[in-house]
Design a protein around this motif. Structure first.
Motif, PDB file in Angstrom:
ATOM      1  N   PHE A 134       0.852  -1.187   0.000  1.00  0.00           N
ATOM      2  CA  PHE A 134       0.000   0.000   0.000  1.00  0.00           C
ATOM      3  C   PHE A 134       0.885   1.232   0.000  1.00  0.00           C
ATOM      4  O   PHE A 134       1.806   1.342   0.802  1.00  0.00           O
ATOM      5  CB  PHE A 134      -0.914   0.005   1.230  1.00  0.00           C
ATOM      6  N   TYR A 135       0.593   2.137  -0.922  1.00  0.00           N
ATOM      7  CA  TYR A 135       1.343   3.381  -1.038  1.00  0.00           C
ATOM      8  C   TYR A 135       0.445   4.566  -0.751  1.00  0.00           C
ATOM      9  O   TYR A 135      -0.714   4.589  -1.174  1.00  0.00           O
ATOM     10  CB  TYR A 135       1.908   3.541  -2.455  1.00  0.00           C
ATOM     11  N   MET A 136       1.004   5.542  -0.052  1.00  0.00           N
ATOM     12  CA  MET A 136       0.325   6.814   0.116  1.00  0.00           C
ATOM     13  C   MET A 136       0.876   7.730  -0.975  1.00  0.00           C
ATOM     14  O   MET A 136       2.051   8.098  -0.938  1.00  0.00           O
ATOM     15  CB  MET A 136       0.593   7.419   1.494  1.00  0.00           C
ATOM     16  N   SER A 137       0.029   8.049  -1.940  1.00  0.00           N
ATOM     17  CA  SER A 137       0.517   8.820  -3.079  1.00  0.00           C
ATOM     18  C   SER A 137      -0.629   9.545  -3.753  1.00  0.00           C
ATOM     19  O   SER A 137      -1.780   9.099  -3.718  1.00  0.00           O
ATOM     20  CB  SER A 137       1.190   7.870  -4.070  1.00  0.00           C
ATOM     21  N   ASP A 138      -0.297  10.648  -4.379  1.00  0.00           N
ATOM     22  CA  ASP A 138      -1.257  11.380  -5.199  1.00  0.00           C
ATOM     23  C   ASP A 138      -1.508  10.543  -6.447  1.00  0.00           C
ATOM     24  O   ASP A 138      -0.588  10.241  -7.212  1.00  0.00           O
ATOM     25  CB  ASP A 138      -0.673  12.744  -5.576  1.00  0.00           C
ATOM     26  N   LEU A 139      -2.727  10.158  -6.659  1.00  0.00           N
ATOM     27  CA  LEU A 139      -3.088   9.244  -7.739  1.00  0.00           C
ATOM     28  C   LEU A 139      -2.779   9.795  -9.124  1.00  0.00           C
ATOM     29  O   LEU A 139      -2.593   9.041 -10.070  1.00  0.00           O
ATOM     30  CB  LEU A 139      -4.588   8.921  -7.651  1.00  0.00           C
ATOM     31  N   TRP A 140      -2.707  11.098  -9.227  1.00  0.00           N
ATOM     32  CA  TRP A 140      -2.484  11.736 -10.527  1.00  0.00           C
ATOM     33  C   TRP A 140      -1.001  11.789 -10.880  1.00  0.00           C
ATOM     34  O   TRP A 140      -0.644  12.157 -11.989  1.00  0.00           O
ATOM     35  CB  TRP A 140      -3.072  13.147 -10.539  1.00  0.00           C
ATOM     36  N   LYS A 141      -0.133  11.410  -9.944  1.00  0.00           N
ATOM     37  CA  LYS A 141       1.310  11.506 -10.180  1.00  0.00           C
ATOM     38  C   LYS A 141       1.990  10.139 -10.233  1.00  0.00           C
ATOM     39  O   LYS A 141       3.199  10.047 -10.108  1.00  0.00           O
ATOM     40  CB  LYS A 141       1.952  12.359  -9.081  1.00  0.00           C
ATOM     41  N   VAL A 142       1.204   9.078 -10.443  1.00  0.00           N
ATOM     42  CA  VAL A 142       1.750   7.723 -10.463  1.00  0.00           C
ATOM     43  C   VAL A 142       1.473   7.099 -11.822  1.00  0.00           C
ATOM     44  O   VAL A 142       0.394   7.267 -12.380  1.00  0.00           O
ATOM     45  CB  VAL A 142       1.101   6.859  -9.352  1.00  0.00           C
ATOM     46  N   SER A 143       2.440   6.373 -12.355  1.00  0.00           N
ATOM     47  CA  SER A 143       2.240   5.632 -13.601  1.00  0.00           C
ATOM     48  C   SER A 143       1.767   4.219 -13.263  1.00  0.00           C
ATOM     49  O   SER A 143       2.398   3.514 -12.470  1.00  0.00           O
ATOM     50  CB  SER A 143       3.545   5.559 -14.394  1.00  0.00           C
ATOM     51  N   PHE A 144       0.659   3.817 -13.848  1.00  0.00           N
ATOM     52  CA  PHE A 144       0.103   2.489 -13.618  1.00  0.00           C
ATOM     53  C   PHE A 144       0.354   1.559 -14.803  1.00  0.00           C
ATOM     54  O   PHE A 144      -0.217   0.483 -14.879  1.00  0.00           O
ATOM     55  CB  PHE A 144      -1.401   2.601 -13.342  1.00  0.00           C
ATOM     56  N   SER A 145       1.228   1.962 -15.712  1.00  0.00           N
ATOM     57  CA  SER A 145       1.445   1.225 -16.959  1.00  0.00           C
ATOM     58  C   SER A 145       2.068  -0.158 -16.740  1.00  0.00           C
ATOM     59  O   SER A 145       1.876  -1.054 -17.560  1.00  0.00           O
ATOM     60  CB  SER A 145       2.319   2.042 -17.904  1.00  0.00           C
ATOM     61  N   HIS A 146       2.782  -0.375 -15.657  1.00  0.00           N
ATOM     62  CA  HIS A 146       3.435  -1.675 -15.450  1.00  0.00           C
ATOM     63  C   HIS A 146       2.543  -2.688 -14.725  1.00  0.00           C
ATOM     64  O   HIS A 146       2.978  -3.785 -14.433  1.00  0.00           O
ATOM     65  CB  HIS A 146       4.781  -1.501 -14.729  1.00  0.00           C
ATOM     66  N   TYR A 147       1.294  -2.314 -14.439  1.00  0.00           N
ATOM     67  CA  TYR A 147       0.364  -3.247 -13.807  1.00  0.00           C
ATOM     68  C   TYR A 147      -0.473  -3.941 -14.875  1.00  0.00           C
ATOM     69  O   TYR A 147      -0.889  -3.338 -15.859  1.00  0.00           O
ATOM     70  CB  TYR A 147      -0.546  -2.520 -12.816  1.00  0.00           C
ATOM     71  N   THR A 148      -0.747  -5.220 -14.670  1.00  0.00           N
ATOM     72  CA  THR A 148      -1.523  -6.013 -15.621  1.00  0.00           C
ATOM     73  C   THR A 148      -3.018  -5.731 -15.480  1.00  0.00           C
ATOM     74  O   THR A 148      -3.744  -5.652 -16.463  1.00  0.00           O
ATOM     75  CB  THR A 148      -1.273  -7.519 -15.378  1.00  0.00           C
ATOM     76  N   ASN A 149      -3.502  -5.595 -14.272  1.00  0.00           N
ATOM     77  CA  ASN A 149      -4.927  -5.395 -13.979  1.00  0.00           C
ATOM     78  C   ASN A 149      -5.091  -4.141 -13.138  1.00  0.00           C
ATOM     79  O   ASN A 149      -4.470  -4.020 -12.082  1.00  0.00           O
ATOM     80  CB  ASN A 149      -5.481  -6.597 -13.225  1.00  0.00           C
ATOM     81  N   VAL A 150      -5.935  -3.231 -13.602  1.00  0.00           N
ATOM     82  CA  VAL A 150      -6.150  -1.968 -12.904  1.00  0.00           C
ATOM     83  C   VAL A 150      -7.613  -1.898 -12.471  1.00  0.00           C
ATOM     84  O   VAL A 150      -8.524  -2.073 -13.272  1.00  0.00           O
ATOM     85  CB  VAL A 150      -5.807  -0.759 -13.813  1.00  0.00           C
ATOM     86  N   VAL A 151      -7.824  -1.600 -11.185  1.00  0.00           N
ATOM     87  CA  VAL A 151      -9.167  -1.479 -10.630  1.00  0.00           C
ATOM     88  C   VAL A 151      -9.384  -0.033 -10.203  1.00  0.00           C
ATOM     89  O   VAL A 151      -8.586   0.524  -9.451  1.00  0.00           O
ATOM     90  CB  VAL A 151      -9.367  -2.405  -9.407  1.00  0.00           C
ATOM     91  N   VAL A 152     -10.443   0.567 -10.712  1.00  0.00           N
ATOM     92  CA  VAL A 152     -10.858   1.901 -10.283  1.00  0.00           C
ATOM     93  C   VAL A 152     -12.357   2.007 -10.507  1.00  0.00           C
ATOM     94  O   VAL A 152     -12.849   1.659 -11.574  1.00  0.00           O
ATOM     95  CB  VAL A 152     -10.091   3.042 -11.013  1.00  0.00           C
ATOM     96  N   PHE A 153     -13.081   2.422  -9.513  1.00  0.00           N
ATOM     97  CA  PHE A 153     -14.529   2.584  -9.672  1.00  0.00           C
ATOM     98  C   PHE A 153     -15.080   3.458  -8.571  1.00  0.00           C
ATOM     99  O   PHE A 153     -14.408   3.735  -7.592  1.00  0.00           O
ATOM    100  CB  PHE A 153     -15.253   1.229  -9.662  1.00  0.00           C
ATOM    101  N   GLY A 154     -16.318   3.866  -8.761  1.00  0.00           N
ATOM    102  CA  GLY A 154     -17.045   4.515  -7.685  1.00  0.00           C
ATOM    103  C   GLY A 154     -17.116   6.019  -7.696  1.00  0.00           C
ATOM    104  O   GLY A 154     -18.041   6.582  -7.156  1.00  0.00           O
ATOM    105  N   VAL A 155     -16.170   6.717  -8.281  1.00  0.00           N
ATOM    106  CA  VAL A 155     -16.192   8.177  -8.230  1.00  0.00           C
ATOM    107  C   VAL A 155     -16.126   8.726  -9.643  1.00  0.00           C
ATOM    108  O   VAL A 155     -15.073   8.671 -10.282  1.00  0.00           O
ATOM    109  CB  VAL A 155     -15.011   8.715  -7.389  1.00  0.00           C
TER     110      VAL A 155
END
Length: 159
Positions: A134-155
Motif C-alpha cells: 500500500f502506497y500513500m501517493s497522489d493518484l495523478w502523479k503515479v504511472s500504472f502502466s506496469h500493472y496487468t490489472n487496474v481497478v478503479v470505480f465509484g467516483v
C-alpha cells in the motif's frame, strides 16, 4: 487574658494551611481538566483532519468502502487472469486484500494516510501482507502502466 490571643493565633494558623491546601487541590484538578480537554481536542483534530481535508480539494474524492457485491464483481472480472493488480484509491484495502487472497500480487494507492496504515494492518491481520503493498501517493502523479490489472470505480470525477 494573655492566653486568649495565643489560642486565636493558633486557630487561625491551623485554618490557614487548610484553605491553601484546598486551593492547591482545586488548582491541580483545574489543570488536569484543562489538560484532558486540550489533549482530547488535539487528538480529535489529528484523527479528523485526514478525513476532512479531501473535501477541501479542487476535486473531492471521498472514501466510500466497497461492498461485498462490488468485491465479488471485481474478483469475478479477475478470474482466469494473472499478473499484478492495482487498486487506484484503495481506501481501506478491501479489494487489494481480496485479490491477494486469490493469489495476485496486489497493490493499493491511497491519498489518506490513516487508510493506508489501516490497510497495512488488515493485510497483516489477514495473513496476506507478503502479497500486498500500500502506497500513500497522489493518484495523478503515479504511472500504472506496469500493472496487468487496474481497478478503479465509484467516483465519476476521478474516472
Amino acid at each position: 487574658p494573655g492566653v486568649m490571643p495565643q489560642v486565636l493565633v493558633k486557630e487561625s494558623q491551623a485554618a490557614g494551611p487548610r484553605e491553601d491546601g484546598e486551593r492547591g487541590s482545586r488548582r491541580s484538578w483545574g489543570l488536569v481538566v484543562t489538560a484532558g480537554v486540550g489533549g482530547t481536542l488535539v487528538a480529535l483534530y489529528a484523527v479528523a483532519t485526514p478525513f476532512v481535508t479531501p473535501a477541501l480539494r479542487k476535486v473531492c474524492l471521498p472514501f466510500v468502502p466497497a461492498t461485498s457485491t462490488q468485491i465479488q464483481n471485481v474478483l469475478k472480472m479477475l478470474e482466469n487472469r494473472s499478473g499484478s493488480v492495482v487498486d487506484i484509491g484503495s481506501g481501506d484495502g478491501r479489494i487489494v486484500i481480496a485479490a491477494a487472497k486469490r493469489g495476485f500480487k496486489a497493490v493499493g494507492y491511497e491519498l489518506n494516510p490513516w487508510l493506508v496504515w489501516y490497510s497495512r494492518y488488515r493485510a497483516w491481520r489477514d495473513g496476506v501482507h507478503h502479497n500486498t503493498t500500500f502506497y500513500m501517493s497522489d493518484l495523478w502523479k503515479v504511472s500504472f502502466s506496469h500493472y496487468t490489472n487496474v481497478v478503479v470505480f465509484g467516483v465519476p470525477q476521478m474516472v
